[in-house]
Design an enzyme around this catalytic site. Structure first.
Site, PDB file in Angstrom:
ATOM      1  N   GLU A  47       0.842  -1.191   0.000  1.00 44.22           N
ATOM      2  CA  GLU A  47       0.000   0.000   0.000  1.00 44.22           C
ATOM      3  C   GLU A  47       0.885   1.250   0.000  1.00 44.22           C
ATOM      4  O   GLU A  47       1.916   1.288   0.670  1.00 44.22           O
ATOM      5  CB  GLU A  47      -0.898  -0.017   1.239  1.00 44.22           C
ATOM      6  CG  GLU A  47      -1.585   1.277   1.571  1.00 44.22           C
ATOM      7  CD  GLU A  47      -2.623   1.681   0.559  1.00 44.22           C
ATOM      8  OE1 GLU A  47      -2.685   2.877   0.219  1.00 44.22           O
ATOM      9  OE2 GLU A  47      -3.377   0.795   0.108  1.00 44.22           O
ATOM     10  N   LEU A  69     -16.924   0.622  -0.809  1.00 42.24           N
ATOM     11  CA  LEU A  69     -17.842  -0.210  -1.567  1.00 42.24           C
ATOM     12  C   LEU A  69     -18.044  -1.564  -0.898  1.00 42.24           C
ATOM     13  O   LEU A  69     -17.205  -2.035  -0.135  1.00 42.24           O
ATOM     14  CB  LEU A  69     -17.297  -0.418  -2.991  1.00 42.24           C
ATOM     15  CG  LEU A  69     -16.950   0.858  -3.763  1.00 42.24           C
ATOM     16  CD1 LEU A  69     -16.392   0.503  -5.119  1.00 42.24           C
ATOM     17  CD2 LEU A  69     -18.159   1.768  -3.898  1.00 42.24           C
ATOM     18  N   TRP A  95     -17.735  -5.278  -1.308  1.00 46.69           N
ATOM     19  CA  TRP A  95     -16.876  -6.090  -2.172  1.00 46.69           C
ATOM     20  C   TRP A  95     -17.556  -7.429  -2.501  1.00 46.69           C
ATOM     21  O   TRP A  95     -17.072  -8.509  -2.169  1.00 46.69           O
ATOM     22  CB  TRP A  95     -15.524  -6.299  -1.492  1.00 46.69           C
ATOM     23  CG  TRP A  95     -14.752  -5.012  -1.343  1.00 46.69           C
ATOM     24  CD1 TRP A  95     -15.055  -3.796  -1.875  1.00 46.69           C
ATOM     25  CD2 TRP A  95     -13.545  -4.819  -0.614  1.00 46.69           C
ATOM     26  NE1 TRP A  95     -14.119  -2.855  -1.521  1.00 46.69           N
ATOM     27  CE2 TRP A  95     -13.177  -3.459  -0.737  1.00 46.69           C
ATOM     28  CE3 TRP A  95     -12.728  -5.657   0.155  1.00 46.69           C
ATOM     29  CZ2 TRP A  95     -12.045  -2.924  -0.138  1.00 46.69           C
ATOM     30  CZ3 TRP A  95     -11.603  -5.127   0.752  1.00 46.69           C
ATOM     31  CH2 TRP A  95     -11.259  -3.783   0.605  1.00 46.69           C
ATOM     32  N   ASP A 154      -8.571  -2.963  -8.791  1.00 44.93           N
ATOM     33  CA  ASP A 154      -7.918  -2.392  -7.610  1.00 44.93           C
ATOM     34  C   ASP A 154      -7.133  -3.457  -6.834  1.00 44.93           C
ATOM     35  O   ASP A 154      -7.292  -4.663  -7.028  1.00 44.93           O
ATOM     36  CB  ASP A 154      -8.971  -1.766  -6.712  1.00 44.93           C
ATOM     37  CG  ASP A 154      -8.416  -0.698  -5.785  1.00 44.93           C
ATOM     38  OD1 ASP A 154      -7.208  -0.417  -5.855  1.00 44.93           O
ATOM     39  OD2 ASP A 154      -9.196  -0.143  -4.987  1.00 44.93           O
ATOM     40  N   GLU A 168      -1.727  -5.738  -3.976  1.00 44.00           N
ATOM     41  CA  GLU A 168      -0.454  -5.620  -3.261  1.00 44.00           C
ATOM     42  C   GLU A 168      -0.494  -6.216  -1.858  1.00 44.00           C
ATOM     43  O   GLU A 168       0.511  -6.186  -1.150  1.00 44.00           O
ATOM     44  CB  GLU A 168      -0.029  -4.149  -3.172  1.00 44.00           C
ATOM     45  CG  GLU A 168      -0.884  -3.266  -2.283  1.00 44.00           C
ATOM     46  CD  GLU A 168      -2.188  -2.834  -2.893  1.00 44.00           C
ATOM     47  OE1 GLU A 168      -3.094  -2.426  -2.140  1.00 44.00           O
ATOM     48  OE2 GLU A 168      -2.319  -2.918  -4.136  1.00 44.00           O
ATOM     49  N   ARG A 217      -3.524  -0.633 -10.208  1.00 44.48           N
ATOM     50  CA  ARG A 217      -2.508   0.149  -9.507  1.00 44.48           C
ATOM     51  C   ARG A 217      -1.317  -0.695  -9.071  1.00 44.48           C
ATOM     52  O   ARG A 217      -0.200  -0.209  -9.003  1.00 44.48           O
ATOM     53  CB  ARG A 217      -3.101   0.862  -8.305  1.00 44.48           C
ATOM     54  CG  ARG A 217      -3.407  -0.023  -7.097  1.00 44.48           C
ATOM     55  CD  ARG A 217      -3.929   0.778  -5.929  1.00 44.48           C
ATOM     56  NE  ARG A 217      -4.112  -0.043  -4.734  1.00 44.48           N
ATOM     57  CZ  ARG A 217      -4.645   0.401  -3.602  1.00 44.48           C
ATOM     58  NH1 ARG A 217      -5.046   1.654  -3.523  1.00 44.48           N
ATOM     59  NH2 ARG A 217      -4.776  -0.384  -2.566  1.00 44.48           N
ATOM     60  N   ASP A 223      -3.540   5.953  -4.703  1.00 43.29           N
ATOM     61  CA  ASP A 223      -4.249   6.955  -3.899  1.00 43.29           C
ATOM     62  C   ASP A 223      -3.315   8.057  -3.416  1.00 43.29           C
ATOM     63  O   ASP A 223      -2.699   7.953  -2.358  1.00 43.29           O
ATOM     64  CB  ASP A 223      -4.895   6.280  -2.687  1.00 43.29           C
ATOM     65  CG  ASP A 223      -5.882   5.198  -3.088  1.00 43.29           C
ATOM     66  OD1 ASP A 223      -6.350   5.228  -4.232  1.00 43.29           O
ATOM     67  OD2 ASP A 223      -6.167   4.320  -2.255  1.00 43.29           O
ATOM     68  N   HIS A 255     -11.862  11.421 -10.017  1.00 44.66           N
ATOM     69  CA  HIS A 255     -12.239  10.564  -8.887  1.00 44.66           C
ATOM     70  C   HIS A 255     -12.814  11.473  -7.806  1.00 44.66           C
ATOM     71  O   HIS A 255     -12.244  12.511  -7.502  1.00 44.66           O
ATOM     72  CB  HIS A 255     -11.029   9.803  -8.356  1.00 44.66           C
ATOM     73  CG  HIS A 255     -11.381   8.612  -7.500  1.00 44.66           C
ATOM     74  ND1 HIS A 255     -12.286   8.673  -6.470  1.00 44.66           N
ATOM     75  CD2 HIS A 255     -10.931   7.326  -7.528  1.00 44.66           C
ATOM     76  CE1 HIS A 255     -12.389   7.487  -5.899  1.00 44.66           C
ATOM     77  NE2 HIS A 255     -11.586   6.651  -6.528  1.00 44.66           N
TER      78      HIS A 255
END
Length: 774
Positions: free
Chosen positions: A220, A367, A369, A477, A480, A526, A543, A617
Site C-alpha cells: 500500500e 464499496l 466487495w 484495484d 499488493e 494500480r 491513492d 475521482h
C-alpha cells in the site's frame, strides 16, 4: 521473452515471522528505533576481501567481453563490456573487494492494512570471497569459489556465478550460494558520484534514486509518506514511507547507459547510498537477473520490455475523451451528463464505482466487495447503460480480488460470492481457515490466484457480472496485499507476495480475451511487479492525497508517472485532484488535515490533460472536496481540459504505437532524450509527452509562474506562440503560468504538434482563464 534458467541447486529462503503490529505502544517503539535500523540496514552485509588463484584473462560471450584481473594482480576484479563500445563499462567490481557475498538472516514482517515493514535479523554474514575457477562453454561463463565469514573460518559455503548471453545486447546472470545456512545473496558493483539511477517501478518521492536505499516489495502506498499529517497515521502503521510503492520493480537504468534487473520475485533491496559502491541483495540463496547494453536510455527500455512485456494501445473510444468518475446513482449521473453535454464535453466513459453499493467506514465511503450490481443504487442500470452507449459513452465499474459477505438485499437475486469462494477453497487460508485481511474497519477474504480453478471462477464473474452487465471498463484495484504467511494452493508467501499483482491483472486480461473483447474492453490497475506490463491494459498511480505534498500529493503523482514510465508502465495516469482527504476542521487548522481545493483540482486537470488518461475521482470524502461538478465554473474548466485532452488524441495514438512496439512511455523524463545533458538528471517537476511536448505543471499553490529548464533547441509556448530556449545549450527560464495556461511547449520544427495546434485552434482552445474562487 526468455524465462530465466532453473537453479542447479536447492534454493534456501530466510525463515520469517509475520505479525500485524496492532498495539500503538509497539508501533511507537518501532518509530523511535527506526533511525538506528535505517543506519544498520544498508551495512548488513559489508564489503569483504577477494583472493584468487585464477590468472588474468579475457573471455568473449557473444558480443560481451568479460575481463578478469586475477592472481597476477594485487587487486582482483571483474569487468563486463560490449564490443560495440569497449570503453563503456556495463558492470564492474571494486578492485580487491568481494563482489558476491551472502547472509544468514531471519525476517520479521509486519503487515498493516497493506503496508509492509521487513526487518532483517542477522545470524551470520559471509563477506570474503575466493575465486577458484573460471570456465567457459560456448556462450556461458561459470565463475565459482567460496565465501568466508568475518567471524569464523568453520564454514565456507560455495558459490557459482553464471553469465549467459540471451541476445546480442542482453546478458543473464545467476548467483547461487550452495549452503543450507545462507539464505540471502548480495551482489556488489562500482558506481560513481555522477551516476544517476532511474526506474525501480513507480517511485513517488524520488526520480533519481542515487543516494537512496530502495526496498522492492509491493505494498500500500501509505497516507502522507513523510508529508505533514496526523501522527496517528504513523502509529497505526498506514502512513507509508518515501519508498512505499504499489508497483515497485527490481530494475534500474542510469545516465551512463547501464541497466540491471532481477527476475526474482522475493523481496530485494537496492542500496545506492555509497557514492562508489552499489549493492543488490535478495531474500534467497539464488539471485537471477539480466544486464542490458543499450546506446541510449530508450534502447535500454526497449531491451528491458523485451522481457517484462509491453502495454497495448488504449482503445480508440477511450482515447477520445474524459473518464468521468461518479457515484450516487443514475439520477445524479444523468444530471451531470446533461450539464456536460450542454458544454459539448468529450466523454469516453462514466466510471461508476458504486455499482455494487456503498458502506460507511472509518475511511469514509467504501464499496461492498461483492461483485454484482446493486439494483437499489442503480434500479434502471440497463437503461442507463443503453442510453450512454447510444451516445457512444462507455460505462465502467470497480473490482478487486477481495470478497466480503454482504447482507441480503430485498427483492434482489444475488449470489453470495464470498460463500461460494470459501466453500470451493478459492481463498487464501491461514491454517485451515480463510485468511481474513483487515481493511479499514472490516475484514475480507482474498482470492488464491495460485489455484487455477479460483482463477477460472473469477473470470466467469468478470465475464458475467461485469462485462455481462454492460460494463466496458473497470478499475482493477488492490493486488499488493497478498499475505506473506498465507497458505496458497501452489506457492509460498515469500515468493508469491510480489507475483500476486501480476497474476491479478492476468486474470482480468484473460477474461477480456476469453470474452472476445480484446482491444475494446479495458481495465486499469494500480499494483504491479516485473511482468505486469505484459498483461495490463492501463496503470493508475493509486491513492495520492488531495494536497500539494511532495511525497503524497500532486507532485508525487508526477514522479510516479515518470519513474513508472521508465520501468515499463508506458500508459499510466493519476486521479485528477487526488483521492485521500483528511477533511477535519481541527486538523486542518493545525496544518495536518487537507481536502481538495479548487486551485488544486484545476492544476491537476492541467497536468493530466497531457497524460495518457484523463479521469476524475470523487475521493474518499466526496462531500468534503471540490468536485468537477461543484458549480458552473468547475464544469466549464473540466470541459475545457477534456477538450484539450481530446485534441491530443492523434498524437497520443502515435506514442501508443511506440509503447506497444518498443515499450517507450508516453510520459517521459528528459534524460530519455537528453542523456548527455547533466542539467536534466535531477529534474522532478517537468516532463516530456513523447519527444515533442515539454510540460512543466504548477505543483505549488498560489503560483502564477514556474521555472522551466529547456534542453538545447527552441521551444514554442503552446498558448502564446512565444519561443523559449537556445539552439546550442540548455537554459533555465521563468515562464508565466496563470490558471488555465500551464507551461506547455512544443519543439520548434517538429511536425507532430501541427495536428494538435490545428485541433486546438479549430475549437478556439488557446485562450482560457478559469476562476480562482474557493
Amino acid at each position: 521473452m526468455k524465462t530465466p534458467w532453473q537453479s542447479s541447486y536447492s534454493v534456501t529462503y530466510p525463515q520469517y515471522t509475520v505479525a500485524c503490529s496492532g498495539w500503538v505502544l509497539k508501533r511507537f517503539l518501532r518509530l523511535l528505533t527506526e533511525p538506528l535500523k535505517k543506519l544498520s540496514r544498508w551495512k548488513l552485509i559489508p564489503l569483504g576481501n577477494i583472493s584468487t588463484s585464477v590468472p588474468s584473462q579475457s573471455f568473449k560471450l557473444g558480443e560481451f567481453i568479460i575481463d578478469w584481473q586475477g592472481s597476477n594482480t594485487k587487486q582482483p576484479s571483474l569487468r563486463i563490456s560490449h564490443q560495440s563500445n569497449e570503453a563503456k563499462t556495463i558492470w564492474q567490481t571494486s578492485p580487491g573487494s568481494s563482489f558476491v557475498s551472502g547472509g544468514d538472516v531471519r525476517l520479521n514482517i509486519i503487515e498493516e492494512r497493506g503496508s509492509i515493514e521487513i526487518d532483517e535479523h542477522k545470524h551470520a554474514d559471509f563477506t570474503h570471497q575466493t575465486v577458484d575457477s573460471i570456465k567457459q562453454e560456448d556462450d556461458t561463463l561459470v565463475i565459482s569459489g567460496r565465501l568466508q565469514s568475518r567471524k569464523t573460518a568453520s564454514k565456507e559455503p560455495k558459490y557459482v556465478l553464471i553469465l549467459q548471453t540471451v541476445g546480442s545486447k542482453e546478458l543473464d546472470f545467476q548467483v547461487q550460494i550452495v549452503d543450507g545456512n545462507v539464505n540471502q545473496t548480495q551482489l556488489q558493483f562500482t558506481t560513481s558520484p555522477d551516476e544517476h539511477f532511474y526506474g525501480f517501478g513507480e517511485q513517488f518521492s524520488h526520480i533519481d534514486c542515487k543516494g537512496q536505499w530502495i526496498p522492492i516489495v509491493c505494498e500500500e502506498g501509505g497516507i502522507g509518506r513523510g508529508d505533514r499529517g496526523p501522527k496517528t497515521l504513523n502509529l497505526l502503521g498506514v502512513s507509508g514511507n518515501r519508498f512505499s510503492s504499489y508497483a515497485p520493480m527490481p530494475y534500474f537504468l542510469t545516465n551512463k547507459g547501464r541497466s540491471i534487473f532481477l527476475t526474482n520475485t522475493e523481496p530485494s533491496i537496492f542500496n545506492l547510498r555509497d557514492p562508489y559502491i552499489a549493492t543488490i541483495r535478495v531474500s534467497s540463496s539464488c539471485m537471477q537477473g539480466r544486464m542490458l547494453c543499450g546506446e541510449t536510455p530508450l534502447d535500454i527500455i526497449e531491451l528491458y520490455t523485451n522481457y517484462v512485456g509491453r502495454m497495448p494501445a488504449l482503445p480508440d473510444w477511450l482515447n477520445s475523451g474524459a473518464i468521468v468518475g461518479m457515484q450516487g446513482g443514475a439520477k445524479l449521473v444523468r444530471q451531470v451528463w446533461s450539464q456536460l453535454r450542454d458544454l459539448d464535453t468529450p466523454i469516453a466513459g462514466f466510471w461508476l464505482q458504486d455499482w455494487v453499493g456503498q458502506r460507511r467506514t472509518i475511511a469514509g465511503k467504501q464499496l461492498w466487495w461483492n461483485w454484482q450490481l446493486d439494483e437499489s443504487t442503480y434500479p434502471d442500470w440497463q437503461q442507463l447503460v443503453s442510453d450512454l452507449a447510444e451516445a457512444e459513452i462507455s460505462v465502467g465499474v470497480y473490482v478487486n480480488p477481495f470478497l466480503v459477505e454482504r447482507p441480503h438485499l430485498p427483492n434482489q437475486a444475488q449470489r453470495n460470492l464470498y460463500r461460494e469462494a470459501i466453500q470451493q477453497g478459492f481463498v487464501v487460508k491461514q491454517a485451515e481457515q480463510p485468511y481474513l485481511i483487515k481493511s479499514t474497519d472490516f475484514s475480507a477474504a482474498l482470492l488464491d490466484l495460485t489455484n487455477p480453478d479460483a482463477r477460472k471462477w473469477f473470470k466467469t464473474i468478470l465475464k458475467d457480472e461485469v462485462m455481462g452487465k454492460g460494463a466496458k471498463f473497470w478499475m482493477t484495484d488492490f493486488g499488493e496485499a497478498a499475505p506473506f504467511d498465507g497458505v496458497y494452493a501452489h506457492e509460498a508467501g515469500l515468493l508469491y507476495h510480489n507475483q500476486y499483482p501480476v497474476d491479478w491483472v492476468t486474470v482480468n486480461r484473460e477474461a477480456i480475451q476469453e470474452a472476445g473483447r480484446e482491444g475494446d474492453a479495458w481495465f486499469f490497475n494500480r499494483a504491479g511487479f516485473l511482468q505486469t506490463p505484459s498483461q495490463s491494459t492501463g496503470m493508475w498511480l493509486g491513492d495520492q492525497n488531495t494536497s500539494w505534498g511532495l511525497n503524497d500529493g500532486i507532485a508525487s503523482a508526477l514522479k510516479g508517472a515518470i519513474s513508472g514510465g521508465i520501468s515499463g508502465f508506458s500508459i499510466n495516469h493519476s486521479d485528477i485532484g487526488g483521492y485521500t482527504s483528511i477533511a477535519n476542521p481541527i486538523l486542518e487548522a493545525l496544518g495536518i488535515g487537507f481536502r481538495r481545493s479548487r486551485e488544486l483540482l484545476y492544476r491537476w486537470m492541467e497536468m493530466n490533460a497531457f497524460t495518457p488518461v484523463f479521469r476524475t475521482h470523487e475521493g474518499n470524502q466526496p462531500d468534503k472536496n471540490v468536485q468537477f461538478y461543484t458549480d458552473k465554473d468547475t464544469l466549464v474548466t473540466f470541459s475545457y481540459w477534456a477538450k484539450v485532452y481530446a485534441a491530443l488524441a492523434v498524437y497520443r495514438q502515435q506514442l501508443m504505437v511506440e509503447a506497444a512496439t518498443k515499450g517507450y512511455p508516453l510520459v517521459r523524463h528528459l534524460v530519455l532524450h537528453y542523456p548527455n545533458d547533466s542539467n536534466v538528471y535531477k529534474l522532478e517537476d517537468q516532463f516530456l509527452l513523447g519527444s515533442d511536448f515539454l510540460v512543466a505543471p504548477v505543483l505549488k499553490p498560489d503560483k502564477n509562474s514556474t521555472n522551466v529548464y529547456f534542453p538545447a533547441g527552441e521551444w514554442v509556448h503552446l498558448w502564446s506562440g512565444k519561443t523559449y530556449g537556445s539552439l546550442t545549450t540548455g537554459t533555465q527560464q521563468n515562464v508565466p503560468a496563470p490558471l488555465g495556461q500551464p507551461a506547455v511547449f512544443y519543439r520548434q520544427g517538429s511536425k507532430a504538434p501541427e495536428l494538435v495546434l490545428n485541433a486546438l485552434k479549430a475549437q478556439n482552445l488557446l485562450n482560457f482563464s478559469p476562476s480562482r474562487q474557493s
